[in-house]
Structure formats: C-alpha cells, structure tokens
Design an enzyme around this catalytic site. Structure first.
Site: not given
Ligand code: G6P
Length: 609
Positions: A2, A27, A73, A99-100, A482, A486, A489, A505, A604
């Site tokens: 949010c 975000r 969100w 937000n929250g 990672e 990616k 995501e 395994h 984000k």
């Molecule tokens: C969310 C984002 C990720 C990010 C993670 C940690 O899940 O979608 O892309 O890696 O938060 O975010 P930060 O701001 O703590 O690195």
C-alpha cells in the site's frame, strides 16, 4: 505494498495526489482511491485495478483540498471498489487511508457496531475511521490520540476531518510516514518518491507519533501528548532517478545501471584502501578492535535480500574466517533465537522497511544483540534503528523484482569480508587481488549487458516451458535461487532453485525433456562436481542451459545452450553470473507479455507479516 499520499495547501489536490499515486505504483497494489474535501463535504472516489481506471472514473475538472489518496494491496477483504481506501466513518465525519494491519479490529468492530456505527467494507481500516468518529467531540487531536491508544497492530495513517478543512493528520506505528514541507503547502506520504516533485524538505514520523499539519505549520506529538521537535532533512534524489528514461521498463533500466551501482557500492574507490589491500567502511559504529571479539555472524533478510545475505555469510566465512549463517528474518523472529554476546547480526534490506526483517532485527536487539543494517534506502526504519551499518548506494530501485540492490548488497559484503579478513588471515597481496578483481567487475558486467540480445533469443527459445530448474553449488547456489525467484516473480513460470549437490536426493525425479535445467558452472572449488551433476541430468534426457565462466569441452557437450560470462575469482562470480539470469527472466516476461515492473500479487516493500 500500500502507498499513501496526502496534500494540504492552496493548490487543487487532485493532480498532486494522482501523480503521487503513480509514483507509488511500483510498490504493488490492486486498487486505488482518493478523498477530498469539497464544499465542506467529503468526496471519495475509489476503483479496483490500476490508477488509470481510477483516473478515468473521476468526474471531469474534479477539484478539492486538502486530499488524501491510497494504493491498496489487499490484506483484509477482497479486491473491490468498496474495500479500497479512503474508508469513511458512517457519520461522514472522518476519512482515513491506512497502510498496515489492525490486529484487534474484530473486537473494536463489535464495540462500534453496538454504538450504532455502520460498516460497508470488509477491511480493518473502516474500524479506524469509525473509531476516530466515535471518539470525536469536535477536537481531532483528542479523537486521534484516544483512538490510536486503542489500536493494536501496525499502521501508517492519514486522516481528513470534514469539519476541519484546514487540517491533515498523520499517525504511524510500523508503517513509514514522511512529511514534505513545501512553500505554504505540506505533504504526507509513505514514500519520498511520492512527494519529491514538490519538495525536497522532509522529516520522518516515528512509531507512536502523530502529526498535525496545516498548509504552513506542523506539530508532532507522542503518545504522552508531548511535542516532539523535528529536524528537516534535505532529500538528495533527482526525478530522473525515479523515472524510466529511454528504457521500456524500470527493471531493464535497473539491470543496466548495475555497473554504476556496483561502483557506488565501493564508494567509487573511496571505500577501498588499495595500498593495504583492504576496505574501510564508515558508519559501522564498531571500532576495528571490537571485531576481534566477534566469533559468529548471522545475516538476515527476505526474498532477494535473503539470497544476498546467504552470499554474505559465505563470503564472511570464507574470507573473514568467522562462522556465518544466513536466516530468513520471518523465521528467525518467531524462534526462541539464541543471541550470543560474541555474535554480530546483519539485516539486509533494499527498502529498509520490510516488516519481517525489521521485526527480527528488533527481536535480536531486545535480546541484547547487535544488528548492523545493509540498506539501500537512507532514512528507512532499518537504517535508523540498526546499531550501525553500510548503505549500498544503489540508487532508487523501482521495479518490484530486485536486481541492482542484489549486486550492490554482495559488493558491500565483499568489502566487509575483505576488511575483517585482512585483519585475520588474508595477506596484503591477496587483498590487493580482490580489490583488482572488484575494480574489473563493472566493465565485465557491461560486457555481459552488451550481449543482451543473446539472452533475449535464449528466453524466446525457452519461453513456452512451464517449469524450470536452476542449479549451482557453493557461492553460486544462492544465485540459482535468485535466478529462479526472478523468473517466477515476473513471468509466473514455475521455477525452483536447488543446490546441484542436493538435487539427486529427491528433486531429480522432476527431470524431463519438458523441464529445462539451468546450471551455473564457475571455475573453482565445485566446477568438476557441477559437471557431474549436469551428467546426471543429461543421462535422463534433460535439456541444459549453462551460465559458465570457463570454456570447457565437456561443458559444451553437456549444454544445449551455453552463455559464457567473463572470468573472475569464484568469490566474486555471483556479481557476474546473476546478470544473465536477470536478463533471462526479464526477456521471458516480455516475450510472454507480462507486466514486468508490477507483477501480479507482489509488492516492492512488504510492510505486513
Ligand atoms: C519483497 C520484494 C522482493 C524483495 C523482498 C525484500 O518480497 O518483492 O523483491 O527482495 O521484499 O525486500 P527488501 O526491501 O527488504 O530488500
């Protein structure tokens, strides 16, 4: 997650709020809304979907002031117009954006229903507007202060009072809130990006503080109603840094910014002492001698930051010879974690606001532990509440999928490991080698980026695969995780990362012609082992894409597709091997016509648990 923006001043709030919402889009959100005071009445417009839908639903030439706006969100209640914010009290006197999450909203809702307040949405937020209305006897300050003392949970809030068109109120507990001080106008936002077009003078609201704004002045108070003095900071952010420029997506822009971001992370050389083969880092808040008393390190983070934390732990163990482990912050927080007095913790977070990481940091601190932050966002909560730390200086990262923050976080860990390692077992000559290798990295990243067309073709070739396996060993194992993250995501393709050693395994049962396996194979400790793991896949007719830094005959034979990155020391190799994986995910998502910068369901900055 949010986003919030509020405006009070002489200008029409509508274009300022809409533009602010657009700058918060990155975000992640699923609905948006705007609330204004117009002719002494509240005027609220809300719409499920993108901000463009909200914009087109607004009456022509809509104007009003002050105003508040929000990107939601969804947490409590589905995605629809009614659940979007602002939420307005049933007597029409109070509007709020939030937000929250309010933990005790059910209990409060029962009480408010008994008092005769009505509810239209399924949100926890509507409880806040009704609660403030129920505590309101003409004095907004009294009503807000009493209400927040009854709220349990996290919030960043901005209120409008119909009876007070000269007032904007903000309150914070756990969700960031920033005040922008302009020329006869004030802004309140969850994120500096939303207000930087209007003012660069800001101050932060801390947890359990409430702020009252009119167009000329501000007053911040704490829960004891004492006034808290605020120091205005100047934000050092250019608009171009938060705009796409000539790139089609923020993600691609940020991938291409990595050579510069890495240079900034080692301070353009300012964080390096080449003659001594070591690094120097201000802001750690630890005397060098104190490092001799540290006997273990724990790095924490979430998502991409967690994978960088894994690489950080690997570097610290290898170079600084300290037992080091990485943990997901969300898990550590609820364990009865043991905090040894000779331990040092690192909280890794691009945004510095991820609630899981922040809460784990606070838990460690409450148990007497020392936590250093590795953050990108200056002024963020983790940066401010940590016991010291290092900024990665990657510049604003807008795309939900993190890219440049990852390589910058690794760079900072390298500096840390080098600095501590040089105090222990790394001789000056080896230290100098690491520095030379690091200086060469930005150019090597450029050389990979110059070949992005090859990766685009690769992505095109494999775009119809429904499943992907990513595999590596050693320091590149987190890079495999990672790479898979990616891809899933932004393209929504099912992708999993594995240690190539662990693969046999169990996960090897997944191998088939339809499920390509992407391997990272770098010269060093585990190269031969990775080749062996590739054989195991080939023997089962799996297709193999390889990212490698060594042109080896066996590797060529085993790979259906091979992309060579420049050579470097194995410990620095994640800075190069991750680049083709980022590009692969990007071009796959583009080929599949996905919303690269705002993938579905993702945020984000995740400020809820
Ligand atoms: C969310 C984002 C990720 C990010 C993670 C940690 O899940 O979608 O892309 O890696 O938060 O975010 P930060 O701001 O703590 O690195």
């Amino acid at each position: 997650m949010c986003g919030i923006i509020g405006y009070i001043g002489d200008r029409n709030a509508v274009p300022i709020l809409i533009e602010g919402l657009k700058r918060l889009e990155y975000r992640g959100y699923d609905s948006a809304g705007i609330g204004l005071i117009r002719r002494k009445r509240l005027d609220v417009h809300k719409k499920e979907g993108k901000i463009a839908s909200l914009e087109s639903a607004l009456p022509e030439k809509l104007s009003g002031k002050p105003g508040i706006a929000h990107t939601r969100w969804a947490t409590h209640g589905g995605v629809n117009d009614t659940n979007a914010h602002p939420q307005v009290s049933s007597d029409g006197k109070v509007a709020v954006v939030h937000n929250g999450i309010i933990d005790n909203y059910c209990k409060l809702k029962k009480k408010l229903l008994k008092e005769g307040f009505g509810f239209q949405s399924e949100t926890d937020t509507e409880v806040i507007s009704n609660l403030v209305a129920s505590n309101y006897n003409g004095d907004p300050e009294e009503a807000v202060q009493k209400s927040i003392s009854q709220l349990e949970g996290t919030y960043g809030l901005v209120f409008l009072f119909t009876d007070h068109p000269d007032l904007l109120v903000g309150a914070r507990n756990g969700s960031p809130l920033i005040v922008g001080v302009g020329d006869k106008e004030m802004l309140l936002a969850s994120d500096v990006n939303a207000i930087v077009a209007h003012t660069r003078q800001i101050f932060h609201i801390e947890d359990r503080e409430t702020v009252f704004l009119d167009k000329r002045s501000y007053k911040t108070i704490n829960t004891k109603n004492s006034v808290v003095a605020k120091e205005i900071e100047q934000v050092d952010l250019e608009l171009a840094e938060i705009e796409k420029g000539d790139f089609p997506h923020f993600m691609l822009k940020e991938i291409f910014e990595q050579p510069d971001a890495v240079v900034r992370s080692f301070g353009g050389g300012g964080r390096l002492l080449p003659d001594f083969g070591t690094a120097k880092l201000g802001g750690l808040n630890i005397e060098k001698q104190e490092f001799f008393d540290i006997n273990r390190i724990v790095t924490i983070g979430m998502g991409t930051a967690y994978y960088a934390a894994m690489i950080g732990a690997h570097l610290l163990e290898n170079m600084a010879r300290l037992p080091a482990t990485a943990e997901q912050a969300a898990e550590l927080r609820y364990r009865n974690v043991i905090v040894h007095k000779d331990a040092l913790f690192f909280a890794v977070s691009q945004s510095g606001e991820t609630l899981d990481t922040l809460a784990a940091m606070r838990e460690i601190q409450n148990r007497g532990g020392r936590v250093l932050g590795i953050c990108n966002a200056a002024g963020s909560t983790i940066a401010r509440e940590s016991d010291g730390g290092v900024f990665i200086h990657a510049g604003p990262e807008i795309s939900v999928a993190s890219t440049k923050a990852f390589t910058s976080q690794i760079t900072v860990f390298l500096l840390l490991a080098l600095m501590i390692g040089r105090m222990k077992n790394i001789p000056v000559s080896l230290g100098k080698n690491y520095i030379d290798e690091l200086w060469a990295i930005p150019d090597k990243i450029h050389r990979i980026l110059d070949r992005c067309e090859e990766i685009r073709q690769l992505a095109d070739k494999y775009r119809s695969s429904n499943h992907f396996l990513f595999m590596a060993r050693g320091i590149n194992y987190p890079v495999a995780l990672e790479g898979a993250l990616k891809l899933k995501e932004i393209s929504y393709i099912h992708a999993e990362g594995f240690s190539a050693g662990d693969f046999k395994h169990g996960p090897i049962a997944l191998v088939s012609e339809e499920t390509p396996a992407l391997f990272i194979a770098v010269k060093g400790e585990t190269f031969e082992k990775v080749l062996g793991n590739m054989e195991e896949i080939k023997a089962r007719k799996g297709r193999i894409i390889t990212i490698a830094n060594v042109d080896d005959e066996r590797l060529r034979e085993l790979s259906d597709d091979l992309f060579l990155v420049p050579e470097t020391d194995e410990l620095l190799s994640p800075l190069l091997t991750v680049i083709p994986l980022q590009l692969f995910a990007y071009y796959t998502a583009v080929a599949l016509k996905k919303d690269v910068d705002q993938p579905r369901n993702l945020a984000k900055t995740v400020t809820v648990e």
